[in-house]
Design an enzyme around this catalytic site. Sequence first.
Site, PDB file in Angstrom:
ATOM      1  N   GLY A   1     -25.809  62.085 -12.775  1.00  0.00           N
ATOM      2  CA  GLY A   1     -24.378  62.165 -13.271  1.00  0.00           C
ATOM      3  C   GLY A   1     -24.442  62.155 -14.555  1.00  0.00           C
ATOM      4  O   GLY A   1     -25.508  62.691 -15.563  1.00  0.00           O
ATOM      5  N   ILE A   2     -23.554  61.719 -15.527  1.00  0.00           N
ATOM      6  CA  ILE A   2     -23.470  61.575 -17.087  1.00  0.00           C
ATOM      7  C   ILE A   2     -23.675  60.449 -17.571  1.00  0.00           C
ATOM      8  O   ILE A   2     -23.416  59.298 -16.771  1.00  0.00           O
ATOM      9  CB  ILE A   2     -21.958  62.124 -17.315  1.00  0.00           C
ATOM     10  CG1 ILE A   2     -22.090  63.050 -18.483  1.00  0.00           C
ATOM     11  CG2 ILE A   2     -21.077  61.438 -16.939  1.00  0.00           C
ATOM     12  CD1 ILE A   2     -20.987  63.997 -18.668  1.00  0.00           C
ATOM     13  N   GLY A   3     -23.988  60.357 -18.895  1.00  0.00           N
ATOM     14  CA  GLY A   3     -24.047  58.947 -19.708  1.00  0.00           C
ATOM     15  C   GLY A   3     -25.386  58.756 -19.846  1.00  0.00           C
ATOM     16  O   GLY A   3     -26.261  59.920 -19.865  1.00  0.00           O
TER      17      GLY A   3
ATOM     18  N   GLU B   1     -24.638  68.908 -10.786  1.00  0.00           N
ATOM     19  CA  GLU B   1     -23.378  69.461 -11.775  1.00  0.00           C
ATOM     20  C   GLU B   1     -24.111  69.831 -13.012  1.00  0.00           C
ATOM     21  O   GLU B   1     -23.820  70.780 -13.607  1.00  0.00           O
ATOM     22  CB  GLU B   1     -22.454  68.644 -11.602  1.00  0.00           C
ATOM     23  CG  GLU B   1     -22.522  67.087 -12.140  1.00  0.00           C
ATOM     24  CD  GLU B   1     -22.097  66.286 -11.243  1.00  0.00           C
ATOM     25  OE1 GLU B   1     -21.382  66.518 -10.243  1.00  0.00           O
ATOM     26  OE2 GLU B   1     -22.571  65.097 -11.522  1.00  0.00           O
TER      27      GLU B   1
HETATM   28  N1  COA Z   1     -15.669  46.487 -19.817  1.00  0.00           N
HETATM   29  C1  COA Z   1     -15.526  46.902 -21.044  1.00  0.00           C
HETATM   30  N2  COA Z   1     -16.272  47.737 -21.727  1.00  0.00           N
HETATM   31  C2  COA Z   1     -17.334  48.098 -21.047  1.00  0.00           C
HETATM   32  C3  COA Z   1     -17.471  48.112 -19.787  1.00  0.00           C
HETATM   33  C4  COA Z   1     -16.793  47.050 -18.890  1.00  0.00           C
HETATM   34  N3  COA Z   1     -16.908  46.696 -17.754  1.00  0.00           N
HETATM   35  N4  COA Z   1     -18.512  49.141 -19.127  1.00  0.00           N
HETATM   36  C5  COA Z   1     -18.625  49.849 -20.236  1.00  0.00           C
HETATM   37  N5  COA Z   1     -18.174  49.357 -21.178  1.00  0.00           N
HETATM   38  C6  COA Z   1     -18.033  49.983 -22.487  1.00  0.00           C
HETATM   39  C7  COA Z   1     -19.562  49.988 -23.159  1.00  0.00           C
HETATM   40  O1  COA Z   1     -19.747  48.823 -23.893  1.00  0.00           O
HETATM   41  C8  COA Z   1     -19.520  51.362 -23.900  1.00  0.00           C
HETATM   42  O2  COA Z   1     -18.821  51.060 -25.225  1.00  0.00           O
HETATM   43  P1  COA Z   1     -19.386  51.546 -26.538  1.00  0.00           P
HETATM   44  O3  COA Z   1     -19.260  53.166 -26.545  1.00  0.00           O
HETATM   45  O4  COA Z   1     -18.254  50.915 -27.616  1.00  0.00           O
HETATM   46  O5  COA Z   1     -20.790  50.961 -26.549  1.00  0.00           O
HETATM   47  C9  COA Z   1     -18.490  52.188 -23.123  1.00  0.00           C
HETATM   48  O6  COA Z   1     -17.750  51.457 -22.386  1.00  0.00           O
HETATM   49  C10 COA Z   1     -19.356  53.274 -22.260  1.00  0.00           C
HETATM   50  O7  COA Z   1     -20.286  52.412 -21.219  1.00  0.00           O
HETATM   51  P2  COA Z   1     -21.906  52.878 -21.122  1.00  0.00           P
HETATM   52  O8  COA Z   1     -22.264  52.219 -19.995  1.00  0.00           O
HETATM   53  O9  COA Z   1     -22.529  53.333 -22.395  1.00  0.00           O
HETATM   54  O10 COA Z   1     -21.274  54.347 -20.574  1.00  0.00           O
HETATM   55  P3  COA Z   1     -22.102  55.588 -20.148  1.00  0.00           P
HETATM   56  O11 COA Z   1     -22.164  56.644 -21.354  1.00  0.00           O
HETATM   57  O12 COA Z   1     -23.602  55.324 -19.796  1.00  0.00           O
HETATM   58  O13 COA Z   1     -21.295  56.354 -19.160  1.00  0.00           O
HETATM   59  C11 COA Z   1     -19.944  56.275 -17.353  1.00  0.00           C
HETATM   60  C12 COA Z   1     -21.164  55.675 -18.102  1.00  0.00           C
HETATM   61  C13 COA Z   1     -19.594  55.374 -16.126  1.00  0.00           C
HETATM   62  C14 COA Z   1     -18.672  56.013 -18.281  1.00  0.00           C
HETATM   63  C15 COA Z   1     -20.005  57.776 -16.982  1.00  0.00           C
HETATM   64  O14 COA Z   1     -21.201  58.107 -16.210  1.00  0.00           O
HETATM   65  C16 COA Z   1     -18.617  58.495 -16.455  1.00  0.00           C
HETATM   66  O15 COA Z   1     -17.884  58.692 -17.297  1.00  0.00           O
HETATM   67  N6  COA Z   1     -18.760  58.607 -15.326  1.00  0.00           N
HETATM   68  C17 COA Z   1     -17.776  59.234 -14.456  1.00  0.00           C
HETATM   69  C18 COA Z   1     -18.014  59.572 -13.224  1.00  0.00           C
HETATM   70  C19 COA Z   1     -19.316  60.065 -12.922  1.00  0.00           C
HETATM   71  O16 COA Z   1     -20.214  59.581 -12.516  1.00  0.00           O
HETATM   72  N7  COA Z   1     -19.123  61.373 -12.565  1.00  0.00           N
HETATM   73  C20 COA Z   1     -20.391  62.204 -12.213  1.00  0.00           C
HETATM   74  C21 COA Z   1     -20.841  62.828 -13.270  1.00  0.00           C
HETATM   75  S1  COA Z   1     -19.344  64.128 -13.857  1.00  0.00           S
END
Ligand code: COA
Length: 431
Positions: free
Chosen positions: A215-217, A238
Amino acid sequence: MNWEDIYRRKVVDAGAAMSCVESGNSIYVGGGAGAPSVLVDALCGRAAELRDVQLIHILTFIDAPYVDPKYEGSFRSNSLFIGHNVRKAVQEGRADFTPIFLSEIPGLFQKKILPIDVAIVALSPPDEHGFCSFGVEVGTTKPAAESARHIIAEVNQQMPRTLGDSFIHVSRLSQVVEVDHPLPLAVQGGNTPENMRIGHHIAGMIPDGATLQMGIGGLPDAVLQNLTNHKDLGIHTELFSDGVVSLFEQGIITCSRKTFHPGKMVAGFLFGTEQLYRFVDNNAIVELHPTDYVNDPFNIALNDNMVAINAALQVDLTGQVCADSIGPVFYSGVGGQLDFIRGAARSKGGLPIIALPSTAKNDTISRISLMLPEGSGVTTTRNDVHFIVTEYGVAELYGKTIRQRAQALINIAHPKFRDELAFAAKKIGYL
Ligand code: COA
């Protein structure tokens, strides 16, 4: 008339190309690294003449000037997956979000649930038969363009010619703007120690010969960096980036044991560095397809040993996964998460994996909690969930009772939160 004459007659400058846009139109903006930045700027240049133009898009890795408050009344963005460039506008109510599976986005356009008047897209230059490739963004952009009344193309000399179901003939284009600029580049490296430990745990679960979706991230890269001792891995996903190219060059990704599209890496879109964009150019091992094909759970399941790896923001003790919002505040979207979780669950030998660091905000928030915070969306339901991975290990939840799930998740929570989670779980009757 030969295709070259047809093509030449369509070439105009960006301002003239956007003159067909009218107030009230719905415009699809090409996604990802294939977003047409010159056309977007030209559209914004017409803001004063336009009212109520809707811009529909997934993630775009360019600026999104149309969400600037100064364009209110002229433009309104509608994200089918929220990217960083529109997140603030969505959260402030100045832009819209439509929840939808990536596999079902093409159907929104084809069935005219979201009719598209104009698609603005980026394409590769035409080949000797007059076909342009959608390049790094085929997934939702090709179906949107094919459903649109007008297609305005930014034909970029630097757009790679990817293969697969990725082409459109110049005769289908309404207007062409020729450009020559680099694609958006992904920042590489810099993964956190937690993600690297998660990547290590996941690598231990992946058998040789598996087919991967990531996925993404920040996580995909961390997983790929831990796969250097694996053999004959395949790709059906994807999105992929430079980490895949590196494993291909090391002979670890061969796609030779894939049972669906053997010998091919299948994807919907690509985002990375120049290295990735050069690798995929005219490369017969890479096939891009629309997301109603790539993300169809039944197609995904045709890959034996399909390993789906997706990230999350929060998980509750019953296994409900939130990946698209922080409480009620929308962050991203479901994207392909559930498409691939379900596809991998149906695959022979498949592994549906959700991964997340155990905490957020410098260890002040446990991402594993008794309940999801009020307003959180459930991205993957507790009926779909199989494996949850944090830096502290793997929790296997599928077929397990609520009591077993709660205990398994507490075991992989950050140690500083385990006692309070166990106390809360006992109080509510989970343990
Ligand atoms: N409570 C509060 N804040 C939270 C949190 C929580 N439980 N979990 C994460 N955060 C904050 C993080 O601290 C980070 O903040 P910052 O940008 O200020 O540092 C932000 O949210 C993003 O978290 P992070 O874990 O770094 O995200 P990531 O870039 O690794 O992406 C997802 C993870 C889940 C957001 C991303 O995979 C996504 O958008 N998924 C969508 C669904 C999916 O997986 N689809 C398949 C691919 S299309």
